[in-house]
Design an enzyme around this catalytic site. Structure first.
Site, PDB file in Angstrom:
ATOM      1  N   ARG A 134      -3.028   6.160  -3.631  1.00  0.00           N
ATOM      2  CA  ARG A 134      -4.049   6.609  -4.429  1.00  0.00           C
ATOM      3  C   ARG A 134      -5.554   5.911  -4.023  1.00  0.00           C
ATOM      4  NH1 ARG A 134       0.589   6.325  -6.840  1.00  0.00           N
ATOM      5  NH2 ARG A 134       0.021   4.040  -7.059  1.00  0.00           N
TER       6      ARG A 134
ATOM      7  N   GLU B  85       5.639  -6.966  -7.698  1.00  0.00           N
ATOM      8  CA  GLU B  85       6.431  -7.130  -8.774  1.00  0.00           C
ATOM      9  C   GLU B  85       7.896  -6.495  -8.641  1.00  0.00           C
ATOM     10  OE1 GLU B  85       3.488  -3.931 -10.405  1.00  0.00           O
ATOM     11  OE2 GLU B  85       3.611  -5.527  -8.853  1.00  0.00           O
TER      12      GLU B  85
END
Length: 176
Positions: free
Chosen positions: A66, A103
């Site tokens: 993105r 993460e």
């Protein structure tokens, strides 16, 4: 960080962000900005905000995927170049690579030698979370001779240490 008043255009853009639970794995709340990218006025508002609040730059580096769209739009808006920071194995002639933890896993990014040494580079991505991706992008840009002047992000996941990982460089988050 202080709360800032968002313009009506940015409020419209913020309302387009979709929150998806447990993606890409359990426990992760994914911020999907693709509806913002698909909405012309929302995208224009985001790009204008980034241009107004980020440090001066020669080239904007968008992090896959993105970030590419945001970097291209900001590059056109400011008449500066755009550079792609890609996942490993996607470039025909990578000049630098950096691995990092995020993460939910491990990854590596690469860049080609497509900028002049000393070019002032703004790194752009959709979300700042742990800061691993942005830090790796900083390292590869510096490895090819670029001077990273700051970071621009659409959203930030607080409490994951992203800002701390990026040090003292300016960080502008459109939707804090």
């Amino acid at each position: 960080m202080t709360e800032r008043q968002l313009s009506q255009e940015l409020q419209h853009a913020a309302a387009q962000i979709r929150l998806i639970e447990d993606y890409p794995e359990d426990g992760v709340l994914f911020r999907d900005i693709t509806p913002v990218l698909a909405d012309g006025p929302a995208l224009a508002a985001v790009v204008a905000d980034l241009a107004a609040h980020c440090p001066e730059f020669d080239v904007v580096a968008g992090i896959e995927a993105r970030g590419f769209i945001l970097a291209g739009a900001l590059g056109v808006h400011t008449q500066c170049g755009a550079l792609s920071v890609r996942k490993a194995g996607k470039l025909p002639a990578p000049a630098a690579a950096a691995s990092y933890s995020l993460e939910y896993g491990e990854a590596t990014v690469e860049v080609q030698q497509d900028i002049k040494p000393g070019a002032r580079v703004l790194i752009l991505d959709d979300v700042l979370a742990t800061g691993g991706t942005a830090d790796a992008a900083r390292r590869v840009i510096e490895a090819i001779g670029g001077e990273v002047v700051g970071f621009g992000m659409l959203c930030e996941v607080a409490g994951l240490g992203g800002r701390e990982k990026l040090g003292d460089l300016p960080i502008h988050v459109v939707f804090p």
